[in-house]
Design a protein around this motif. Structure first.
Motif, mmCIF file in Angstrom:
data_model
loop_
_atom_site.group_PDB
_atom_site.id
_atom_site.type_symbol
_atom_site.label_atom_id
_atom_site.label_comp_id
_atom_site.label_asym_id
_atom_site.label_seq_id
_atom_site.Cartn_x
_atom_site.Cartn_y
_atom_site.Cartn_z
ATOM 1 N N LYS A 248 32.184 40.496 39.796
ATOM 2 C CA LYS A 248 32.837 39.836 40.926
ATOM 3 C C LYS A 248 34.311 40.235 40.939
ATOM 4 O O LYS A 248 34.941 40.347 39.892
ATOM 5 N N ASP A 249 34.842 40.430 42.128
ATOM 6 C CA ASP A 249 36.228 40.871 42.261
ATOM 7 C C ASP A 249 37.184 39.843 41.660
ATOM 8 O O ASP A 249 37.082 38.646 41.941
ATOM 9 N N PHE A 265 29.121 48.952 45.999
ATOM 10 C CA PHE A 265 30.514 48.759 45.586
ATOM 11 C C PHE A 265 30.799 49.561 44.331
ATOM 12 O O PHE A 265 29.979 49.589 43.412
ATOM 13 N N HIS A 266 31.965 50.197 44.270
ATOM 14 C CA HIS A 266 32.446 50.736 42.999
ATOM 15 C C HIS A 266 32.958 49.580 42.143
ATOM 16 O O HIS A 266 33.528 48.614 42.663
ATOM 17 N N VAL A 270 41.081 46.668 36.105
ATOM 18 C CA VAL A 270 42.497 46.611 36.473
ATOM 19 C C VAL A 270 43.229 45.819 35.393
ATOM 20 O O VAL A 270 42.766 44.750 34.989
ATOM 21 N N SER A 279 37.429 44.719 39.308
ATOM 22 C CA SER A 279 37.679 44.875 40.738
ATOM 23 C C SER A 279 36.494 45.621 41.334
ATOM 24 O O SER A 279 36.008 46.594 40.746
ATOM 25 N N VAL A 280 36.000 45.144 42.462
ATOM 26 C CA VAL A 280 34.936 45.875 43.170
ATOM 27 C C VAL A 280 35.500 46.290 44.522
ATOM 28 O O VAL A 280 36.239 45.538 45.155
ATOM 29 N N ASN A 281 35.180 47.505 44.945
ATOM 30 C CA ASN A 281 35.778 48.014 46.178
ATOM 31 C C ASN A 281 34.802 48.896 46.933
ATOM 32 O O ASN A 281 33.786 49.340 46.383
ATOM 33 N N LYS A 282 35.133 49.123 48.194
ATOM 34 C CA LYS A 282 34.294 49.977 49.037
ATOM 35 C C LYS A 282 35.024 51.271 49.374
ATOM 36 O O LYS A 282 34.944 51.774 50.499
ATOM 37 N N GLU A 283 35.745 51.813 48.394
ATOM 38 C CA GLU A 283 36.345 53.121 48.603
ATOM 39 C C GLU A 283 35.229 54.149 48.805
ATOM 40 O O GLU A 283 34.073 53.893 48.460
ATOM 41 N N ARG A 290 27.731 55.214 45.780
ATOM 42 C CA ARG A 290 28.535 54.001 45.648
ATOM 43 C C ARG A 290 27.564 52.885 45.304
ATOM 44 O O ARG A 290 26.769 52.524 46.176
ATOM 45 N N SER A 299 38.828 54.324 35.207
ATOM 46 C CA SER A 299 39.637 53.103 35.052
ATOM 47 C C SER A 299 39.605 52.613 33.605
ATOM 48 O O SER A 299 40.614 52.121 33.089
#
Length: 379
Positions: A248-249, A265-266, A270, A279-283, A290, A299
């Motif tokens: 979870k972010d 999500f990637h 951090v 951190s989860v992201n949609k880069e 992904r 990271s």
């Protein structure tokens, strides 16, 4: 000797069986597969029992198997098909639903090599170019793996005349793999695992050795869509005895837990002051994926460097190789699964051939190795 089986020349297409109770879906799948010159659909049947009967009559490299069918469903058919031909590779055709995900994970545990998310309507399937490309790519890679695994036990093939692997063959002299020396007095602060095709089965095997073992946090990126990763986390918790959940972010990283990258999500780490959070992201996707393994490994390399134990398990492509290169350059440890125990030796093979692995191990030795390094006293 049955008429369909004989020695295949290197140029022979890979042989595929399509199993679905919808004749329309079978037709669409057949056209999608035969649009690739390297593939030939040699059987198209409507239920699991018909698939069993067909496999007894002819050699097949890959079976694309629907889950829910009359007479015999896909889950029931898997062990029967593997009993007939242990080399055959099975791809489950599943819907992206919770029920579809649950059954697909069970199918992978039962011996299926991979799954594809089947479009939910014939109109959607007819227009799904990406689905067709993904399906053909998976079938070709798994078919090559099936032929390398050997066909001596296939029906109608005499032991003295095995089916010859076609164009994608293991070289007579495998490219040498150079290992890096083991780091002295190595003790990790974090364990990171990347996997793809064949990964769920491999993860269950590796993680089952770590119950009551490592106190370090374990991060896992497995190529899977949303919903599937939710179900996979539940199965890991139940089977391996270690709490596992999708990351979870903003969640703080703590020990004795497994964090799984959520589908689509990637997952990265951090550093905020003295604490490390997820951190989860949609880069954008990396390596067409992904979640992707590389962002996670990069990271981790930045924060933990030489205190990282990274593992790359079975999977197509080379996702994880660049991230593991950064871990290796920082002095961390990199372990790759070996070729004979991998469903597909793409990802671990890329790491091995890049010369960044400290060890290339059979699947059953990876869990004990992680436990050994992560539980010994730090220097």
């Amino acid at each position: 000797m049955h008429p369909h089986s004989s020695t295949a020349s290197p140029d022979d297409p890979y042989r595929v069986m399509v199993v679905d109770d919808s004749a329309v879906i079978r037709g669409l799948l057949t056209r999608a597969l035969e649009g690739d010159p390297d593939l030939r659909v040699v059987a198209s049947v409507g239920d699991g029992q018909m698939a069993v009967n067909a496999l007894q009559r002819q050699a097949v490299d890959v079976i694309v198997l629907d889950i829910e069918m009359p007479v015999m469903d896909g889950l029931t058919a898997i062990p029967k098909l593997i009993a007939i031909d242990p080399a055959v590779k099975i791809i489950m055709a599943s819907t992206l639903t919770q029920r579809g995900a649950e059954i697909s994970i069970k199918a992978l545990q039962a011996g299926a090599a991979d799954y594809v998310a089947k479009p939910t309507s014939t109109r959607e399937l007819g227009a799904a170019d990406q689905f067709k490309r993904d399906l053909a790519a998976k079938v070709k890679v798994l078919a090559a793996s099936a032929r390398r695994a050997g066909s001596r036990n296939r029906p109608g093939v005499r032991a003295d005349r095995p089916v010859v692997a076609p164009a994608i063959r293991k070289p007579a002299v495998p490219a040498p793999v150079t290992l890096r020396p083991m780091p002295p007095l190595f003790h990790p602060d974090v364990i990171a695992i990347g996997s793809s095709t064949g990964g769920p089965q491999a993860l269950f095997e590796v993680l089952s050795h770590l119950k009551d073992g490592p106190i370090q946090p374990i991060l896992v990126t497995q190529h899977m869509p949303a919903t599937f990763t939710t179900i996979l986390a539940e199965h890991i918790t139940r089977q391996c005895g270690i709490p596992c959940a999708e990351a979870k972010d903003g969640e703080p990283l703590t020990g004795r837990r497994i964090y799984l990258a959520p589908g689509d999500f990637h997952m990265v780490l951090v550093q905020r002051g003295a604490s490390v959070t997820l951190s989860v992201n949609k880069e954008p996707p990396e390596n067409f994926c992904r979640p992707s393994v590389d962002p996670m490994m990069r990271s981790i390399a930045r924060i933990y460097g030489r205190r990282t134990l990274s593992v790359i398990l079975t999977g197509m492509g080379q996702d994880g190789m660049r991230g593991c290169t950064e871990i290796a350059e920082a002095g961390g440890m990199v372990v790759a699964q070996d070729e004979p125990t991998s469903v597909v030796w793409g990802m671990p093979g890329a790491v091995a051939h890049a010369g960044i692995a400290n060890a290339v191990l059979p699947l059953k030795e990876i869990g004990p190795a992680i436990r050994r390094f992560s539980t010994r006293t730090a220097a």
